[in-house]
Motif scaffolding. Structure first.
Motif, PDB file in Angstrom:
ATOM      1  N   SER A 218       5.901  -4.540   0.283  1.00 36.36           N
ATOM      2  CA  SER A 218       6.605  -5.785   0.561  1.00 36.36           C
ATOM      3  C   SER A 218       5.808  -6.958  -0.002  1.00 36.36           C
ATOM      4  CB  SER A 218       6.778  -5.963   2.060  1.00 36.36           C
ATOM      5  OG  SER A 218       5.532  -6.207   2.642  1.00 36.36           O
ATOM      6  N   VAL A 219       6.403  -8.149   0.024  1.00 35.93           N
ATOM      7  CA  VAL A 219       5.721  -9.309  -0.549  1.00 35.93           C
ATOM      8  C   VAL A 219       4.618  -9.816   0.371  1.00 35.93           C
ATOM      9  CG1 VAL A 219       7.605 -10.099  -1.999  1.00 35.93           C
ATOM     10  CG2 VAL A 219       7.518 -10.801   0.390  1.00 35.93           C
ATOM     11  N   ILE A 220       4.617  -9.386   1.620  1.00 32.56           N
ATOM     12  CA  ILE A 220       3.581  -9.857   2.546  1.00 32.56           C
ATOM     13  C   ILE A 220       2.343  -8.967   2.397  1.00 32.56           C
ATOM     14  CG2 ILE A 220       4.606  -8.575   4.483  1.00 32.56           C
ATOM     15  CD1 ILE A 220       3.737 -10.928   6.236  1.00 32.56           C
ATOM     16  N   GLN A 221       1.189  -9.623   2.247  1.00 37.34           N
ATOM     17  CA  GLN A 221      -0.041  -8.893   1.940  1.00 37.34           C
ATOM     18  C   GLN A 221      -0.499  -8.073   3.141  1.00 37.34           C
ATOM     19  OE1 GLN A 221       0.517 -12.115   1.564  1.00 37.34           O
ATOM     20  NE2 GLN A 221      -0.437 -12.959  -0.264  1.00 37.34           N
ATOM     21  N   ASP A 222      -1.256  -7.014   2.856  1.00 37.42           N
ATOM     22  CA  ASP A 222      -1.730  -6.111   3.912  1.00 37.42           C
ATOM     23  C   ASP A 222      -2.459  -6.864   5.019  1.00 37.42           C
ATOM     24  OD1 ASP A 222      -0.837  -4.394   2.050  1.00 37.42           O
ATOM     25  OD2 ASP A 222      -2.630  -3.135   1.970  1.00 37.42           O
ATOM     26  N   GLU A 223      -3.360  -7.764   4.640  1.00 36.03           N
ATOM     27  CA  GLU A 223      -4.168  -8.490   5.608  1.00 36.03           C
ATOM     28  C   GLU A 223      -3.294  -9.354   6.509  1.00 36.03           C
ATOM     29  OE1 GLU A 223      -4.603  -8.382   2.424  1.00 36.03           O
ATOM     30  OE2 GLU A 223      -6.711  -8.202   1.856  1.00 36.03           O
ATOM     31  N   VAL A 224      -2.348 -10.048   5.868  1.00 37.75           N
ATOM     32  CA  VAL A 224      -1.472 -10.950   6.618  1.00 37.75           C
ATOM     33  C   VAL A 224      -0.560 -10.140   7.533  1.00 37.75           C
ATOM     34  CG1 VAL A 224       0.212 -12.800   6.391  1.00 37.75           C
ATOM     35  CG2 VAL A 224      -1.585 -12.554   4.694  1.00 37.75           C
ATOM     36  N   LEU A 225      -0.062  -9.021   7.010  1.00 38.74           N
ATOM     37  CA  LEU A 225       0.803  -8.147   7.812  1.00 38.74           C
ATOM     38  C   LEU A 225       0.043  -7.627   9.035  1.00 38.74           C
ATOM     39  CD1 LEU A 225       3.531  -6.617   7.967  1.00 38.74           C
ATOM     40  CD2 LEU A 225       2.453  -4.777   6.698  1.00 38.74           C
ATOM     41  N   SER A 226      -1.201  -7.202   8.823  1.00 42.85           N
ATOM     42  CA  SER A 226      -2.011  -6.696   9.941  1.00 42.85           C
ATOM     43  C   SER A 226      -2.206  -7.777  10.987  1.00 42.85           C
ATOM     44  CB  SER A 226      -3.379  -6.244   9.450  1.00 42.85           C
ATOM     45  OG  SER A 226      -3.248  -5.393   8.362  1.00 42.85           O
ATOM     46  N   HIS A 227      -2.492  -8.972  10.515  1.00 44.72           N
ATOM     47  CA  HIS A 227      -2.708 -10.086  11.438  1.00 44.72           C
ATOM     48  C   HIS A 227      -1.453 -10.369  12.251  1.00 44.72           C
ATOM     49  CE1 HIS A 227      -2.942 -14.585  12.113  1.00 44.72           C
ATOM     50  NE2 HIS A 227      -3.864 -14.087  12.891  1.00 44.72           N
ATOM     51  N   ARG A 228      -0.303 -10.367  11.589  1.00 47.55           N
ATOM     52  CA  ARG A 228       0.965 -10.607  12.291  1.00 47.55           C
ATOM     53  C   ARG A 228       1.215  -9.529  13.340  1.00 47.55           C
ATOM     54  NH1 ARG A 228       4.560 -14.103  10.235  1.00 47.55           N
ATOM     55  NH2 ARG A 228       6.406 -13.043  11.031  1.00 47.55           N
ATOM     56  N   LEU A 229       0.938  -8.273  12.956  1.00 46.02           N
ATOM     57  CA  LEU A 229       1.161  -7.171  13.893  1.00 46.02           C
ATOM     58  C   LEU A 229       0.278  -7.345  15.131  1.00 46.02           C
ATOM     59  CD1 LEU A 229       1.365  -4.272  11.338  1.00 46.02           C
ATOM     60  CD2 LEU A 229       3.209  -4.995  12.830  1.00 46.02           C
TER      61      LEU A 229
ATOM     62  N   ARG B 157       1.489   1.304  -6.161  1.00 50.59           N
ATOM     63  CA  ARG B 157       0.374   1.094  -5.246  1.00 50.59           C
ATOM     64  C   ARG B 157      -0.333   2.413  -4.979  1.00 50.59           C
ATOM     65  NH1 ARG B 157      -0.586  -2.044  -0.045  1.00 50.59           N
ATOM     66  NH2 ARG B 157      -1.896  -0.574   1.055  1.00 50.59           N
ATOM     67  N   THR B 158      -1.604   2.325  -4.666  1.00 51.60           N
ATOM     68  CA  THR B 158      -2.381   3.535  -4.379  1.00 51.60           C
ATOM     69  C   THR B 158      -1.770   4.314  -3.211  1.00 51.60           C
ATOM     70  OG1 THR B 158      -4.499   4.354  -3.643  1.00 51.60           O
ATOM     71  CG2 THR B 158      -3.924   2.137  -2.950  1.00 51.60           C
ATOM     72  N   LYS B 159      -1.884   5.637  -3.276  1.00 55.95           N
ATOM     73  CA  LYS B 159      -1.354   6.470  -2.193  1.00 55.95           C
ATOM     74  C   LYS B 159      -2.370   6.603  -1.063  1.00 55.95           C
ATOM     75  CE  LYS B 159       2.717   7.920  -3.710  1.00 55.95           C
ATOM     76  NZ  LYS B 159       2.942   6.577  -4.287  1.00 55.95           N
ATOM     77  N   ARG B 160      -3.529   6.017  -1.262  1.00 62.29           N
ATOM     78  CA  ARG B 160      -4.564   6.123  -0.240  1.00 62.29           C
ATOM     79  C   ARG B 160      -4.247   5.244   0.950  1.00 62.29           C
ATOM     80  NH1 ARG B 160     -10.140   5.471  -3.305  1.00 62.29           N
ATOM     81  NH2 ARG B 160      -9.940   7.243  -4.707  1.00 62.29           N
ATOM     82  N   MET B 161      -4.680   5.671   2.139  1.00 57.62           N
ATOM     83  CA  MET B 161      -4.550   4.840   3.332  1.00 57.62           C
ATOM     84  C   MET B 161      -5.593   3.726   3.278  1.00 57.62           C
ATOM     85  SD  MET B 161      -5.977   4.218   6.475  1.00 57.62           S
ATOM     86  CE  MET B 161      -6.884   5.628   7.072  1.00 57.62           C
ATOM     87  N   VAL B 162      -5.190   2.518   3.651  1.00 59.77           N
ATOM     88  CA  VAL B 162      -6.120   1.394   3.716  1.00 59.77           C
ATOM     89  C   VAL B 162      -6.182   0.921   5.157  1.00 59.77           C
ATOM     90  CG1 VAL B 162      -6.828  -0.654   2.474  1.00 59.77           C
ATOM     91  CG2 VAL B 162      -4.991   0.736   1.564  1.00 59.77           C
ATOM     92  N   GLN B 163      -7.378   0.708   5.659  1.00 62.82           N
ATOM     93  CA  GLN B 163      -7.525   0.330   7.062  1.00 62.82           C
ATOM     94  C   GLN B 163      -7.828  -1.161   7.182  1.00 62.82           C
ATOM     95  OE1 GLN B 163     -10.312   2.686   9.257  1.00 62.82           O
ATOM     96  NE2 GLN B 163     -10.403   1.222  10.924  1.00 62.82           N
ATOM     97  N   PHE B 164      -7.166  -1.808   8.138  1.00 66.19           N
ATOM     98  CA  PHE B 164      -7.386  -3.233   8.369  1.00 66.19           C
ATOM     99  C   PHE B 164      -7.569  -3.495   9.849  1.00 66.19           C
ATOM    100  CE2 PHE B 164      -5.158  -3.290   4.347  1.00 66.19           C
ATOM    101  CZ  PHE B 164      -5.867  -4.236   3.635  1.00 66.19           C
ATOM    102  N   GLU B 165      -8.317  -4.531  10.158  1.00 67.59           N
ATOM    103  CA  GLU B 165      -8.385  -5.016  11.533  1.00 67.59           C
ATOM    104  C   GLU B 165      -7.272  -6.021  11.728  1.00 67.59           C
ATOM    105  OE1 GLU B 165     -12.249  -6.586  12.364  1.00 67.59           O
ATOM    106  OE2 GLU B 165     -12.665  -4.848  13.607  1.00 67.59           O
ATOM    107  N   ALA B 166      -6.588  -5.932  12.838  1.00 67.68           N
ATOM    108  CA  ALA B 166      -5.458  -6.834  13.087  1.00 67.68           C
ATOM    109  C   ALA B 166      -5.969  -8.162  13.637  1.00 67.68           C
ATOM    110  CB  ALA B 166      -4.471  -6.187  14.040  1.00 67.68           C
ATOM    111  N   ARG B 167      -6.733  -8.898  12.861  1.00 70.21           N
ATOM    112  CA  ARG B 167      -7.324 -10.153  13.318  1.00 70.21           C
ATOM    113  C   ARG B 167      -7.046 -11.270  12.364  1.00 70.21           C
ATOM    114  NH1 ARG B 167     -11.704  -9.625  17.211  1.00 70.21           N
ATOM    115  NH2 ARG B 167     -11.188  -7.671  18.179  1.00 70.21           N
TER     116      ARG B 167
END
Lengths: 80, 374
Positions: free
Chosen positions: B102-113, A70-80
């Motif tokens: 992990s097997v859980i995708q970034d988007e789904v993990l963020s949502h769970r958090l 996987r890329t070593k770059r940080m990826v930003q997400f909204e927790a929504r």
């Protein structure tokens, strides 16, 4: 490799029968990133170091399917 | 003909929503001006004060049940909606993922958090922490995070083989280290003055430490940091301070004619336990003429013990032996609330905050209306 060195592969120009394929000049991976690339084994998920020209094979379990890391770059997400 | 003022009985009757076998009647309230000729029903603060009361049934930190008696459904519903959607809480808003294999995708993990409820010192949560607003200029976003509007968290977990595990072990939690990632693995990183408000027992931490976030296998890793901000439930459900905030109307069960003997026992079984009690018919009951108890002294009779526990299933209306003997209903002005806090507020404080919020909104509106007519 610089841009000037790159040659567009010309398979269809002179010899249409195929067979003659002039490969581009080999890229010097060792000089760029220390020579060793890491991959993930598709079977046992272990981290496999691969040098240039080494057989694509996991040292631990012998599986021939390796994945890029996987890329070593940080990826930003909204927790929504 | 001069108008006769309504009797107390009549006033009580007007408050009841009728519940029959197939239909519901008298749903709307009628205590407004002009509905009953010759009666004044305009809203009056003194009349409201006389008729209004609050009664607590249960008051635990994370669950409260109470009744508002003598108020209109519009007010009761406003409180419920404010509790769900307008009381601010702190929740994870942005996730910065450095690595997640992990097997859980970034988007789904963020949502769970984001959905994990957190707790912390009340003084810090409610007074010290302020709103965070996204700056209009996107490039200035890194200058918008301060100790008073952002809480920083970290989650660093790596799964490895456990060499100490028994050779024939099959349980992944024993076979590997960190096979399960739980909410307790989230680490709070205080910045600036946050140490003063969130230390020791007041530290920002998940309310329930056993929330499963992800499952890992050897070689897999989750490495991320998170920013928490204040928000309201109308923006996203994760900011809602309540798990449920609901109300129901007080059930009314009226036994019109005596239900005796085996019928009484069957009647009690039509309701949840504790709603109907079985009493003996006393000498006084039997002596009363026209009561239906004559000659039944010593027999078992059904009496209503605790209508609040009823679910109003209408089961008793299905049986022909209880026909015309019982009337079901609900009190239109008696609201039984159930407020279940997710942990950041005390459950009774959520309601008080909702009252304060509605009051402030009303005062803001008043100011605007005064400005409008000037």
């Amino acid at each position: 490799m610089s841009r000037e060195q790159y040659q567009v592969p010309t398979t269809g120009s002179g010899n249409t029968g195929g067979g003659a394929f002039s490969a581009p000049a080999p890229r010097d991976y060792a000089g760029e990133s220390g020579g060793v690339m890491y991959y993930m084994c598709g079977d046992c998920a272990v981290r496999v170091p691969l040098e240039k020209g080494a057989p694509i094979r996991c040292q631990k379990c012998g599986a021939r399917v390796l994945y890029k890391e996987r890329t070593k770059r940080m990826v930003q997400f909204e927790a929504r | 003909m001069p108008h006769k003022p309504p009797t107390q009985e009549e006033l009580e009757r007007r408050k009841i929503v009728g519940i029959h076998g197939e239909t519901i009647t008298d749903v709307t309230s009628t205590d407004f001006p002009g509905h009953y000729p010759g009666e004044e029903h305009s809203w009056d603060i003194d009349a409201f004060r006389r008729g209004f009361s609050v009664e607590f049934h249960q008051n635990d930190p994370y669950e409260a049940s109470f009744s508002l008696i003598g108020c209109d459904a519009s007010i009761a519903n406003a409180f419920r909606r404010i509790m769900i959607a307008d009381i601010p809480t702190l929740a994870i808003e942005t996730v910065f993922i450095n690595n997640n294999t992990s097997v859980i995708q970034d988007e789904v993990l963020s949502h769970r958090l984001g959905l994990i409820p957190f707790k912390g010192g009340h003084e810090g949560l409610h007074n010290f922490l302020k709103w965070w607003r996204k700056p209009a200029d996107e490039s200035q976003i890194n200058n918008s995070y301060y100790d008073f509007n952002t809480v920083s968290l970290r989650l660093e977990v790596k799964c490895e083989h456990n060499d100490a595990a028994a050779p024939n072990e099959t349980d992944p939690t024993k076979l590997y280290k960190h096979a399960h990632v739980y909410a307790r693995d989230i680490e709070f990183c205080p910045v600036g003055r946050q140490d003063r408000y969130f230390s020791g027992a007041d530290a920002i931490a998940p309310v329930n430490s056993d929330i499963l976030i992800a499952k890992l296998r050897p070689g897999q890793e989750i490495s991320l940091s998170m920013h928490m901000h204040k928000g309201v439930g109308s923006d996203h459900a994760k900011f809602s301070p309540v798990a449920t905030a609901s109300y129901r109307l007080m059930p009314v069960i009226r036994i019109e004619r005596p239900i005796l003997g085996a019928d009484a026992e069957k009647f009690a079984r039509c309701f949840p336990r504790g709603v109907i009690a079985l009493d003996k018919v006393t000498k006084e009951d039997a002596a009363q003429r026209g009561s239906g108890y004559e000659g039944h002294e010593g027999e078992v009779k059904a009496v209503v013990a605790d209508p609040m526990r009823d679910t109003v299933s209408r089961e008793c209306l299905r049986h022909p032996e209880f026909k015309d003997k019982v009337k079901l209903g609900r009190r239109r002005d008696h609201f039984i609330y159930l407020v279940e806090s997710t942990g950041q507020w005390e459950s009774d404080a959520i309601f008080l905050e909702a009252v304060a919020h509605l009051k402030k909104r009303a005062q803001d509106l008043e100011k605007q209306v005064v400005n409008m007519v000037r």
